[in-house]
Write an enzyme that holds these catalytic residues in place. Sequence first.
Site, PDB file in Angstrom:
ATOM      1  N   LYS A 175       0.846  -1.190   0.000  1.00  0.00           N
ATOM      2  CA  LYS A 175       0.000   0.000   0.000  1.00  0.00           C
ATOM      3  C   LYS A 175       0.882   1.241   0.000  1.00  0.00           C
ATOM      4  O   LYS A 175       1.535   1.544   0.993  1.00  0.00           O
ATOM      5  CB  LYS A 175      -0.918   0.035   1.222  1.00  0.00           C
ATOM      6  CG  LYS A 175      -2.014   1.079   1.053  1.00  0.00           C
ATOM      7  CD  LYS A 175      -2.663   1.490   2.348  1.00  0.00           C
ATOM      8  CE  LYS A 175      -1.916   2.562   3.080  1.00  0.00           C
ATOM      9  NZ  LYS A 175      -1.795   3.850   2.351  1.00  0.00           N
ATOM     10  N   GLU A 250      10.754   1.339   9.737  1.00  0.00           N
ATOM     11  CA  GLU A 250      11.659   2.458   9.436  1.00  0.00           C
ATOM     12  C   GLU A 250      10.881   3.732   9.731  1.00  0.00           C
ATOM     13  O   GLU A 250       9.946   4.059   8.992  1.00  0.00           O
ATOM     14  CB  GLU A 250      12.092   2.424   7.970  1.00  0.00           C
ATOM     15  CG  GLU A 250      12.828   1.165   7.568  1.00  0.00           C
ATOM     16  CD  GLU A 250      14.186   1.026   8.238  1.00  0.00           C
ATOM     17  OE1 GLU A 250      14.731   2.040   8.715  1.00  0.00           O
ATOM     18  OE2 GLU A 250      14.690  -0.106   8.288  1.00  0.00           O
ATOM     19  N   CYS A 284      13.419  11.607   5.626  1.00  0.00           N
ATOM     20  CA  CYS A 284      13.657  11.154   7.007  1.00  0.00           C
ATOM     21  C   CYS A 284      15.092  11.429   7.438  1.00  0.00           C
ATOM     22  O   CYS A 284      15.367  11.565   8.619  1.00  0.00           O
ATOM     23  CB  CYS A 284      13.329   9.672   7.129  1.00  0.00           C
ATOM     24  SG  CYS A 284      14.276   8.655   5.971  1.00  0.00           S
ATOM     25  N   GLU A 387       9.909  15.673  15.531  1.00  0.00           N
ATOM     26  CA  GLU A 387      10.104  15.696  14.079  1.00  0.00           C
ATOM     27  C   GLU A 387       9.098  16.656  13.434  1.00  0.00           C
ATOM     28  O   GLU A 387       7.895  16.538  13.646  1.00  0.00           O
ATOM     29  CB  GLU A 387       9.911  14.291  13.498  1.00  0.00           C
ATOM     30  CG  GLU A 387      10.275  14.223  12.032  1.00  0.00           C
ATOM     31  CD  GLU A 387       9.970  12.865  11.396  1.00  0.00           C
ATOM     32  OE1 GLU A 387       8.899  12.304  11.663  1.00  0.00           O
ATOM     33  OE2 GLU A 387      10.813  12.391  10.616  1.00  0.00           O
TER      34      GLU A 387
HETATM   35  P1  NAD Z   1       2.541   7.917   8.057  1.00  0.00           P
HETATM   36  O1  NAD Z   1       2.990   7.059   9.186  1.00  0.00           O
HETATM   37  O2  NAD Z   1       1.457   8.870   8.279  1.00  0.00           O
HETATM   38  O3  NAD Z   1       2.084   7.022   6.816  1.00  0.00           O
HETATM   39  C1  NAD Z   1       2.937   6.052   6.247  1.00  0.00           C
HETATM   40  C2  NAD Z   1       2.077   4.990   5.599  1.00  0.00           C
HETATM   41  O4  NAD Z   1       1.375   4.293   6.613  1.00  0.00           O
HETATM   42  C3  NAD Z   1       1.031   5.524   4.629  1.00  0.00           C
HETATM   43  O5  NAD Z   1       0.930   4.651   3.527  1.00  0.00           O
HETATM   44  C4  NAD Z   1      -0.235   5.481   5.474  1.00  0.00           C
HETATM   45  O6  NAD Z   1      -1.412   5.375   4.707  1.00  0.00           O
HETATM   46  C5  NAD Z   1       0.000   4.230   6.291  1.00  0.00           C
HETATM   47  N1  NAD Z   1      -0.742   4.148   7.544  1.00  0.00           N
HETATM   48  C6  NAD Z   1      -1.201   5.154   8.327  1.00  0.00           C
HETATM   49  N2  NAD Z   1      -1.857   4.659   9.393  1.00  0.00           N
HETATM   50  C7  NAD Z   1      -1.810   3.311   9.290  1.00  0.00           C
HETATM   51  C8  NAD Z   1      -2.306   2.248  10.085  1.00  0.00           C
HETATM   52  N3  NAD Z   1      -2.986   2.465  11.226  1.00  0.00           N
HETATM   53  N4  NAD Z   1      -2.091   0.979   9.675  1.00  0.00           N
HETATM   54  C9  NAD Z   1      -1.393   0.746   8.546  1.00  0.00           C
HETATM   55  N5  NAD Z   1      -0.904   1.717   7.744  1.00  0.00           N
HETATM   56  C10 NAD Z   1      -1.095   2.984   8.116  1.00  0.00           C
HETATM   57  O7  NAD Z   1       3.859   8.620   7.516  1.00  0.00           O
HETATM   58  P2  NAD Z   1       3.965   9.681   6.345  1.00  0.00           P
HETATM   59  O8  NAD Z   1       3.430  10.970   6.842  1.00  0.00           O
HETATM   60  O9  NAD Z   1       3.432   9.084   5.102  1.00  0.00           O
HETATM   61  O10 NAD Z   1       5.538   9.774   6.168  1.00  0.00           O
HETATM   62  C11 NAD Z   1       6.347  10.632   6.906  1.00  0.00           C
HETATM   63  C12 NAD Z   1       7.053   9.875   8.000  1.00  0.00           C
HETATM   64  O11 NAD Z   1       7.802   8.797   7.445  1.00  0.00           O
HETATM   65  C13 NAD Z   1       8.072  10.731   8.722  1.00  0.00           C
HETATM   66  O12 NAD Z   1       7.982  10.475  10.093  1.00  0.00           O
HETATM   67  C14 NAD Z   1       9.401  10.239   8.184  1.00  0.00           C
HETATM   68  O13 NAD Z   1      10.487  10.440   9.024  1.00  0.00           O
HETATM   69  C15 NAD Z   1       9.108   8.792   7.989  1.00  0.00           C
HETATM   70  N6  NAD Z   1      10.044   8.196   7.058  1.00  0.00           N
HETATM   71  C16 NAD Z   1      10.978   7.328   7.536  1.00  0.00           C
HETATM   72  C17 NAD Z   1      11.911   6.774   6.673  1.00  0.00           C
HETATM   73  C18 NAD Z   1      12.961   5.817   7.172  1.00  0.00           C
HETATM   74  O14 NAD Z   1      13.579   5.154   6.350  1.00  0.00           O
HETATM   75  N7  NAD Z   1      13.193   5.725   8.473  1.00  0.00           N
HETATM   76  C19 NAD Z   1      11.870   7.080   5.319  1.00  0.00           C
HETATM   77  C20 NAD Z   1      10.898   7.983   4.874  1.00  0.00           C
HETATM   78  C21 NAD Z   1       9.980   8.521   5.749  1.00  0.00           C
END
Ligand code: NAD
Length: 485
Positions: A175, A250, A284, A387
């Site tokens: 997804k 991650e 990130c 963050e």
């Molecule tokens: P998010 O956690 O809001 O969403 C990430 C994904 O999870 C999306 O596809 C979302 O639809 C899904 N999601 C949300 N709630 C869920 C649930 N209850 N069950 C299953 N899936 C769910 O994050 P975002 O806003 O899309 O991305 C930004 C974040 O990602 C920042 O915190 C950033 O640091 C982190 N990030 C980390 C890395 C890494 O490698 N550590 C890389 C890129 C981004």
Amino acid sequence: MSLPKLANYAGGKFVEPISAAYLDNVDPSTGAVYSYVPDSDDRDAERAVAAAEKAFVTWSQTPTAERSRILLKLADLIDANLERLARAECIDNGKPVKLARTLDIPRAAANFRFFATAIVHFHSESHVTDGVGLNYTLRQPRGVCGMISPWNLPLYLFSWKVAPAIACGNTVVAKPSELTPMTAYMLCELCTQAGLPPGVLNVVHGLGAKAGSAIVAHPNVRTLSFTGGTVTGREIARIAGPLFKKVGLELGGKNPNLIFADADLDEAIRESLRSSFTNQGQICLCGSRVFVERPVYDRFVSRFVEAATKLRVGDPLDEFTEQGALVSRSHVEKVRSYVDLAKQEGGRILCGGAVPAGLPERCRGGYFFEPTVITELPVDCRVNREEIFGPVVTITPFDDERQVIDYANGTDYGLSAAVWTSNVGRAHRVAEALQVGTVWVNCWLVRDLRVPFGGVKNSGVGREGGVEALRFFTEPKNVCVRIPK
Ligand code: NAD
């Protein structure tokens, strides 16, 4: 004119969501809806898992060389569609098209190419015990893997998970973020062209709490790879833990840049600017806390601010744009709220902090925010610990090595750090003391795909990349044989 509707991809076919419901997909540079994305639910997840289970029977038995060949073809197809994919990523995400063309899309091709070749060289262990026994370890694909990816580097991070999983012989239900679904959708078409058998990759679009959690909770999805925010990661761990799923998380970061007085200041400024503001600070690994040793602090700050104000904010489709739009209206509001908080916490806004003036007509409804530099904040205030994930950076002076290590380690996150110094001994000492998964010395974002990538503390558990990913997506099984006398 009716807007395009994206579709889910299950069993090698593009399919409507079972509910026939769709979400708006917004172009962040204009604020206008430009396509619709399936609002999938547990029935769509179920259909995708069934297709993946069916495909696993054959794919897991497909020779490694054949899996490798298909993934290499897919990488070539991504290269061949570079311009189309880069433009799509730019419109979906708001990032400058130049960045999508030079970073996101080439990296997606590199991910498939890397794992297509890595799998051919992957070997498992064997041990002979004193002539008594021979133990060897099979590494078998784990079955259907669930993958959930974020919006900031949409195809880059999507492919970073999908590639190793399918290279190992697993099948996938993935997804992408509902905010940036377009390039994952386009990738499905390329998978068909590459000859990836139906059901090896299945994509379920939609909301995290609905489509995402249905994948996470599905009993036949035993392996989960998630990249996203720490709060979401905690929720996934809460569901997956009692089900004993194998989970890689991650998560977020609050990465420090440590600039010592003996550093090459020109380079430290140029690269810190890049690490602070690339992709509007929505990576990130961005360095959002800059610590500068006192003797060069004033010089660093004035030159850094001058460079930040010169960054060209504008239409992401413009080739000369360096700062595009943030991903959504609510994200701009979040970023703005942290700038307001910084003022309450005693911070001084040296530049930015508002919506940029002079945007082109087309972008007036878009989600833009100026590159923002804040000083004079206490090291342990919320703005310095939480963050923000936007174009906001804080700069703080420090007096010595011990102090800056404490500053750098003073958050709940531990993803990455950058150290700028010409003292080699110090570089190694500080790198060892930092509580993070990756330390850059006199550089940023220079990373070989073979290294184990990931974070410590609230930045996640598990490692992706290189052989770690191949280990993650395979299950070891030991075969222990007595050597006959
Ligand atoms: P998010 O956690 O809001 O969403 C990430 C994904 O999870 C999306 O596809 C979302 O639809 C899904 N999601 C949300 N709630 C869920 C649930 N209850 N069950 C299953 N899936 C769910 O994050 P975002 O806003 O899309 O991305 C930004 C974040 O990602 C920042 O915190 C950033 O640091 C982190 N990030 C980390 C890395 C890494 O490698 N550590 C890389 C890129 C981004």
